[in-house]
Every structure is written in C-alpha cells, then in structure tokens.
Design an enzyme around this catalytic site. Structure first.
Site, PDB file in Angstrom:
ATOM      1  CB  SER A   2      -0.948   0.003   1.198  1.00  0.00           C
ATOM      2  OG  SER A   2      -0.212  -0.056   2.406  1.00  0.00           O
ATOM      3  CG  HIS A  56      -0.841   4.247   3.824  1.00  0.00           C
ATOM      4  ND1 HIS A  56      -2.028   4.096   4.491  1.00  0.00           N
ATOM      5  CD2 HIS A  56      -0.577   3.044   3.271  1.00  0.00           C
ATOM      6  CE1 HIS A  56      -2.458   2.857   4.346  1.00  0.00           C
ATOM      7  NE2 HIS A  56      -1.587   2.200   3.611  1.00  0.00           N
TER       8      HIS A  56
END
Length: 142
Positions: A2, A56
C-alpha cells in the site's frame, strides 16, 4: 504494497500540479478524486490500528519527490514562426547508463526466450526479430 500505491498517488498528484497549465479545469476532477481517496485511506488508517499510516505517508512523499525530481517537466516554448513546442526539461536527467538498462533486459529476455523455444521446438522458426519475447504461432509449448 500500500505504500507503493500511495507512491503512485503522490507521483500522479505531483505531475498534475506541475502541469496544471496543460490540463486546466479538465484536470481538476481527477485531482479531486485522488485527493479524496488519499484522505479517506489516511483517515481509515487512523481509525484502524493494524494499518501503517507511516508507510502510506512515506510512499506518498517518496512518489511525489521522485516525480518532481526525475519525472517529466513539460514546458511550452514559443517558436519564431508563432507555433508552440512542448518539450520536457526535467530537473534531474537520468544518467545514460541507467537509461540503457530496460533495453539490455529486453535483449537478454529475447535471447533466453529464443533458447527456450529452440529447446522445446527444435528446427522451428525463430521468434520475431523486432520483438524477441513474442513467439510466432509455430512455437507451441506442450
């Protein structure tokens, strides 16, 4: 994984902000959607302890930084004839030896594919010389 996706988001937004003169108002909906998606994912990360928001954030900043430094930096130049020319003027150019790597890998893959084809189907026609990784229909693996 991610964090890498957020890197793509960061690179995309950096490209769109840098080249807003090319897209104008037509690019605004795309920027809004990506910004909303990044915001929602960061909020979800704050609410879910098993999601690593630092990955992230690092991916996003890394992607934006790489796109800013190494990505296209398109500029419009006015020619004396009155025509306009769109040119890329990146902040940092990729060194020549690095830009040759994809072609070298493609050539190596082509050689290996050709050798495998000869092992599987001896005496058959060779691969397409323009795209050695694409075999013709006579090369069938059984």
């Amino acid at each position: 994984a991610s964090g890498a996706v957020f890197g793509v988001f960061g690179a995309y937004l950096a490209f769109m902000f840098r080249h807003d003169f090319l897209f104008g108002r037509r690019g605004e909906p795309a920027v809004e959607r990506v910004t909303e998606m990044v915001g929602m994912n960061l909020l979800l990360g704050l609410l879910t302890p098993s999601i690593d928001n630092w990955a992230h954030l690092g991916g996003f900043l890394g992607g934006a930084t790489m796109a800013t430094l190494f990505g296209p930096n398109l500029k419009i130049y006015q020619l004396p004839s009155g025509n306009q020319l769109l040119l890329d003027d990146p902040i940092i150019r990729t060194p020549k030896y690095l830009s040759r790597i994809p072609n070298a890998i493609s050539n190596q893959v082509g050689r290996v594919t050709s050798q495998l084809s000869n092992l599987v189907n001896p005496g058959r026609r060779k691969s397409n010389s323009n795209a050695p990784w694409r075999m013709d229909s006579s090369c069938v693996f059984r």
